[in-house]
Design a protein around this motif. Structure first.
Motif, PDB file in Angstrom:
ATOM      1  N   SER A 145     -15.912 -20.343   9.433  1.00  0.00           N
ATOM      2  CA  SER A 145     -16.746 -19.136   9.299  1.00  0.00           C
ATOM      3  C   SER A 145     -17.253 -18.983   7.873  1.00  0.00           C
ATOM      4  CB  SER A 145     -15.940 -17.891   9.693  1.00  0.00           C
ATOM      5  OG  SER A 145     -15.517 -17.959  11.032  1.00  0.00           O
ATOM      6  N   ILE A 146     -16.399 -19.290   6.896  1.00  0.00           N
ATOM      7  CA  ILE A 146     -16.830 -19.210   5.492  1.00  0.00           C
ATOM      8  C   ILE A 146     -17.957 -20.191   5.232  1.00  0.00           C
ATOM      9  CG2 ILE A 146     -16.100 -19.592   3.102  1.00  0.00           C
ATOM     10  CD1 ILE A 146     -13.287 -18.691   3.926  1.00  0.00           C
ATOM     11  N   ARG A 148     -20.075 -21.461   7.348  1.00  0.00           N
ATOM     12  CA  ARG A 148     -21.303 -21.066   8.045  1.00  0.00           C
ATOM     13  C   ARG A 148     -21.958 -19.888   7.329  1.00  0.00           C
ATOM     14  NH1 ARG A 148     -19.135 -19.658  12.550  1.00  0.00           N
ATOM     15  NH2 ARG A 148     -19.026 -21.805  13.309  1.00  0.00           N
ATOM     16  N   ASP A 149     -21.145 -18.931   6.872  1.00  0.00           N
ATOM     17  CA  ASP A 149     -21.671 -17.727   6.238  1.00  0.00           C
ATOM     18  C   ASP A 149     -22.293 -18.038   4.881  1.00  0.00           C
ATOM     19  OD1 ASP A 149     -22.194 -15.095   6.586  1.00  0.00           O
ATOM     20  OD2 ASP A 149     -20.242 -14.359   5.913  1.00  0.00           O
ATOM     21  N   SER A 151     -23.480 -21.070   3.971  1.00  0.00           N
ATOM     22  CA  SER A 151     -24.478 -22.149   4.120  1.00  0.00           C
ATOM     23  C   SER A 151     -24.026 -23.480   3.533  1.00  0.00           C
ATOM     24  CB  SER A 151     -25.813 -21.725   3.462  1.00  0.00           C
ATOM     25  OG  SER A 151     -26.286 -20.519   4.013  1.00  0.00           O
ATOM     26  N   GLU A 153     -21.906 -25.413   5.793  1.00  0.00           N
ATOM     27  CA  GLU A 153     -21.267 -25.972   6.986  1.00  0.00           C
ATOM     28  C   GLU A 153     -21.667 -27.433   7.145  1.00  0.00           C
ATOM     29  OE1 GLU A 153     -20.578 -24.784  11.706  1.00  0.00           O
ATOM     30  OE2 GLU A 153     -22.285 -23.962  10.578  1.00  0.00           O
ATOM     31  N   ASP A 208     -22.128 -14.259  -2.053  1.00  0.00           N
ATOM     32  CA  ASP A 208     -23.079 -14.734  -1.043  1.00  0.00           C
ATOM     33  C   ASP A 208     -23.430 -16.203  -1.245  1.00  0.00           C
ATOM     34  OD1 ASP A 208     -23.373 -12.281   0.320  1.00  0.00           O
ATOM     35  OD2 ASP A 208     -24.723 -11.539  -1.243  1.00  0.00           O
ATOM     36  N   SER A 269     -10.394 -13.502  12.960  1.00  0.00           N
ATOM     37  CA  SER A 269     -11.480 -14.359  12.472  1.00  0.00           C
ATOM     38  C   SER A 269     -12.016 -15.272  13.566  1.00  0.00           C
ATOM     39  CB  SER A 269     -11.007 -15.200  11.287  1.00  0.00           C
ATOM     40  OG  SER A 269     -10.007 -16.125  11.677  1.00  0.00           O
ATOM     41  N   PRO A 273     -16.941 -13.464  12.784  1.00  0.00           N
ATOM     42  CA  PRO A 273     -17.282 -14.479  11.773  1.00  0.00           C
ATOM     43  C   PRO A 273     -17.257 -13.955  10.339  1.00  0.00           C
ATOM     44  CG  PRO A 273     -19.261 -13.733  12.922  1.00  0.00           C
ATOM     45  CD  PRO A 273     -18.100 -13.131  13.637  1.00  0.00           C
ATOM     46  N   HIS A 274     -17.214 -12.635  10.163  1.00  0.00           N
ATOM     47  CA  HIS A 274     -17.196 -12.071   8.809  1.00  0.00           C
ATOM     48  C   HIS A 274     -15.813 -11.519   8.422  1.00  0.00           C
ATOM     49  CE1 HIS A 274     -21.536 -12.497   8.800  1.00  0.00           C
ATOM     50  NE2 HIS A 274     -21.631 -11.769   9.906  1.00  0.00           N
ATOM     51  N   ARG A 277     -13.982 -12.008   4.857  1.00  0.00           N
ATOM     52  CA  ARG A 277     -14.199 -11.141   3.692  1.00  0.00           C
ATOM     53  C   ARG A 277     -13.127 -10.043   3.633  1.00  0.00           C
ATOM     54  NH1 ARG A 277     -19.114 -12.036   1.213  1.00  0.00           N
ATOM     55  NH2 ARG A 277     -20.639 -13.248   2.434  1.00  0.00           N
TER      56      ARG A 277
END
Length: 564
Positions: A145-146, A148-149, A151, A153, A208, A269, A273-274, A277
């Motif tokens: 998830s990290i 993918r979030d 960018s 992946e 981000d 998680s 997907p977030h 955080r």
């Protein structure tokens, strides 16, 4: 003028009494004689008191024996005289408490409570190891998830960097932690160390970009590197000798609980997907709690004596170990400080000297053996082992490993001060070697598939349990136990630097070695290293159970006897 102030004839007194009496205090001559005759014989005190009645107050400065008095010893005597009231009061309180217990309370042998005064302080320090375990497990579950979030992946290099960059920070943290612990004390170092952990967690939670995540993990690594050495160092210095092993094993227990907490909190998680955080924001809470908790914790009495703050050391010893231990502990600390020149800060190069090289050499080798015995490799492949055994849920597999780790740590807590460090270390490595043999037999024994998978799972769980029984907690505890006060923080720092380097090297080359030689061959090498560790411990490790840190200095320092 000289004749007018010449002292009346008097028998020779102890040189300490004469010089200490030079201090200008607003006392009568008789009071002055009584105050500064502490430690003299009865006849000397009587002579000193009699002489004071027939000589001016300022003539005490003319004692003819002052010339050859050792200044360092006299300052110590002054400190002991100054703080004797503290020791006497503590002993009186303990004696009174014992009398009350004998009259009204149960038999004191029914419940051994000697560990209770130091327990809250050790527990507060172990919270730092909780953070260590939490940050180890915080990215394992939600790493996808990290990626993918943020960018990255599919970029395996970036994924590996996010996971392992904290090792680089930990290397630098170990070095800076040793310096800070000597400069500002153990207690304040804990509080300062929370800053990179808090800021790093906040940056990771709010970033981000992958670069912000990497920087945040690096800051967290600095904090973890400081904690890894500071926690066992602090606990070993505040714990009573009898309970030092049990309280020291709280380091490993804290790590286990941190990993399990990260595992449990990471469950959402899988659907959110977030959520990662939120997990990083949660990591800030124990940092603030530890800053607050350390405000009420005691400073290490060994560090206090090292910097000459004897009154605080006296009060702390009475609080932690009991009033009856104050005088003996102060004498041991003074003896160790005299032998070790504790008032002078040790340089890094002194760790290579004949006097000090043993402790950092043993510490570095122990950590190298611990890493090359394969704990990280076994943990890495544990998920595959459980999947082959039919356990496809990664959370269940991780929970099983965490439970085995926790039970091993609890067993170490019970056995550390009963069986001793050497037996636990050798038994731990023997168990790890046997478990590797079980796994290799399962992989190469041409067994039924279900039997093979079951044996692999059992062998893996036994390996984790036996590691947590000795190789994990004992290694961290015994290094500060083997070090003298003057070099203890730097010895732990150097040993941990070896740990982080070996950890990084194994992570870098492990998969390639598995690809080249196969998993059974790598597991065989882990077993061989475990057996070599048994031999090393048997030859080079001194048993520290039941011995004070000052006694260990006597055994480890070949120059101790010549200094007395």
């Amino acid at each position: 003028m000289d004749a007018a102030i010449a002292p009346s004839p008097m028998p020779p007194l102890k040189s300490e009494i004469c010089l200490l009496a030079r201090r200008p205090l607003l006392l009568t001559r008789t009071e002055k004689a009584e105050k500064f005759s502490v430690g003299a014989s009865r006849s000397e005190r009587a002579t000193c008191k009699h002489a004071s009645a027939s000589m001016p107050l300022f003539s005490w400065a003319l004692c003819p024996q002052v010339a050859y008095v050792s200044t360092k010893r006299l300052l110590w005597r002054a400190s002991v005289s100054k703080y004797s009231t503290c020791a006497q009061a503590a002993e009186s309180d303990e004696t009174a408490g014992s009398s009350n217990e004998d009259q009204e309370g149960p038999d004191p042998e029914d419940f051994d409570s000697g560990w209770l005064p130091a327990f809250p302080h050790a527990l507060t320090a172990a919270m730092a190891n909780f953070m260590f375990g939490y940050h180890i497990g915080i990215v394992n579950g939600p790493l996808t998830s990290i990626a993918r979030d943020l960018s990255f992946e599919g970029n395996t290099i970036m994924e590996g960097l996010v996971v392992s960059i904290f090792l680089v920070g930990a290397f630098f943290g170990s070095i800076s932690g040793g310096i800070l612990a000597d400069k500002i004390g153990r207690k304040r170092t804990f509080q300062v160390d929370m800053l990179p952990l808090i800021f790093g967690s906040a940056l990771s939670a709010s970033t981000d970009s992958v670069h912000g995540m990497i920087l945040g993990r690096f800051l967290v690594g600095i904090g973890l590197g400081v904690n890894a050495g500071l926690v066992p160092l602090y606990i070993s210095e505040v714990a009573p000798t009898k309970y030092r092993g049990a309280l020291g094993s709280m380091c490993q227990i804290g790590t286990c609980i941190g990993i399990i907490t990260a595992l449990v909190l990471g469950i959402p998680s899988e659907s959110d997907p977030h959520w990662w955080r939120v997990m990083f924001w949660i990591a800030i809470i124990p940092g603030f709690l530890l800053i607050l908790g350390m405000q009420f914790a005691v400073e290490s009495p060994r560090w206090l004596s090292k910097v000459g703050r004897w009154e605080e050391a006296c009060s702390t010893i009475s609080k932690l170990w009991g009033g009856s231990q104050v005088q003996r502990a102060l004498q041991d600390l003074k003896k160790a400080n005299d032998s070790d020149d504790a008032s002078m800060e040790a340089s890094w190069l002194e760790l290579l000297s004949e006097r000090y090289y043993k402790a950092p050499a043993i510490g570095g080798i122990l950590f190298a053996l611990q890493q090359f015995a394969g704990i990280n490799g076994v943990l890495y492949f544990s998920s595959l082992t459980f999947r082959d055994a039919g356990i496809t849920n990664s959370m269940v597999a991780s929970a099983a490993m965490g439970v085995a780790n926790l039970f091993g740590s609890l067993s170490a807590l019970y056995l550390m001060d009963r069986q001793g460090r050497r037996i636990l270390l050798m038994g731990s490595y023997l168990g790890m070697a046997m478990s590797m043999a079980i796994v290799v037999f399962a992989l190469e024994g041409h067994l039924d598939e279900s039997v093979s998978h079951a044996l692999s799972t059992i062998g893996t769980l036994i390996y984790v349990y036996t590691f947590a029984l000795g190789a994990g907690p004992v290694t961290a505890l015994i290094i500060p136990e083997l070090s003298s006060t003057r070099i203890r923080a730097k010895t732990v720092a150097v040993s941990l630097c070896v740990h982080w380097v070996c950890n990084f090297v194994i992570g870098l080359f492990f998969l390639e070695l598995v690809k080249q030689f196969g998993l059974p061959a790598i597991y065989i090498s882990f077993g061989i290293v475990s057996l070599l560790s048994v031999v090393f411990v048997n030859i080079f490790i001194i048993e520290t159970k039941g011995r004070s840190l000052e006694e260990m200095e006597l055994l480890m320092n070949p120059n101790f006897a010549t200094k007395e």
